[in-house]
Design an enzyme around this catalytic site. Sequence first.
Site, PDB file in Angstrom:
ATOM      1  N   GLU A 134      18.467  -9.942  23.419  1.00 57.36           N
ATOM      2  CA  GLU A 134      17.715 -11.180  23.655  1.00 57.36           C
ATOM      3  C   GLU A 134      18.293 -11.955  24.829  1.00 57.36           C
ATOM      4  O   GLU A 134      17.573 -12.618  25.581  1.00 57.36           O
ATOM      5  CB  GLU A 134      17.747 -12.030  22.377  1.00 57.36           C
ATOM      6  CG  GLU A 134      17.364 -13.490  22.532  1.00 57.36           C
ATOM      7  CD  GLU A 134      15.876 -13.725  22.696  1.00 57.36           C
ATOM      8  OE1 GLU A 134      15.434 -14.877  22.503  1.00 57.36           O
ATOM      9  OE2 GLU A 134      15.142 -12.783  23.044  1.00 57.36           O
ATOM     10  N   THR A 187       9.982 -21.219  29.196  1.00 53.46           N
ATOM     11  CA  THR A 187      11.166 -21.632  28.454  1.00 53.46           C
ATOM     12  C   THR A 187      12.074 -22.496  29.317  1.00 53.46           C
ATOM     13  O   THR A 187      12.661 -23.482  28.840  1.00 53.46           O
ATOM     14  CB  THR A 187      11.941 -20.401  27.954  1.00 53.46           C
ATOM     15  OG1 THR A 187      11.080 -19.640  27.105  1.00 53.46           O
ATOM     16  CG2 THR A 187      13.172 -20.811  27.174  1.00 53.46           C
TER      17      THR A 187
END
Length: 313
Positions: A134, A187
């Site tokens: 991730e 993000t």
Amino acid sequence: MNNSVRVFAPASVANVAVGFDILGFALDSPGDEITVSFSDRESGGLKITAIHGADNKLPLVVEKNTAGFAAQQLLRHLGKEDLAIDMEIHKKMPFGSGLGSSAASAAAGVMAVNALLDHPLSKEEILHFAVLGEQIADGAYHADNVAPSLLGGMILIRNNEDLDVHQLPIPDDLYAAVVHPEVEVLTKDARDVLSDKICLKQSIEQGGNLAAFILGLMKADYDLLSRSLKDVIIEPQRAKLIPQFYEVKNAAISASALGCSISGAGPSIFALCKGLETAQKVGAAMEKAFTQAQIENQLYISKINQHGAVVIE
């Protein structure tokens, strides 16, 4: 050992209003599927052979792919990085949705390779490698999406650096309604709008809400959950990035949601509800609020998925 393994890893909702970077829960759907198999290639190592459903947006290079990198790091840890393994990725969830798309891929990738090798490590032990995967996507070592996707349930992360994570109890009748609008929220932008300063009053109120939310889960006290699901720090700063946010939130609350807020960095919006019928009613109201503003959207209704990533064949 198996010759081939297929794994599903679900989407997740991070932050859960009151737990910025420390709470997250898994959904039943959507999610990603990854297949890994031993190869008769002369050259060893992990190779991503195909990516489906990603519109050529994801790299085939293992070191740049969340699923590939996570799996590669696990293989390296086990001293098996020279094994010839092929990986095929099936992206079945939207990008930039606030539903942990890259985390689901990382969780599925590391879970699949671990299963292919006949589970040398537990889920808890492979979490670190999924988080490393991730990290390729957003540069941060955090588990608020990866841990729920891999382990399932409602996860409390006491500390990211040590991966001190804990599954919280889930009331039997707790459901989530999640709507993903067809709008883009990066993000980076969602992080950039956040102030690094909060006032004492906000800290006290948010801390009380977080503690009461956890207590509400433990006691299956839906009234307490409802009183606690109020984000006084992050949501007010990020709401402006999501068109119709407050209209959607008000629609959810009016339809008897326990609470409603932003999923992860957005643009998806989640509502927690008591019972399936209420969740369906709340989801329909949220959908309608977006549709009336001519914003395409997808609705997902789910209990809290307590299994996380699973081998499906």
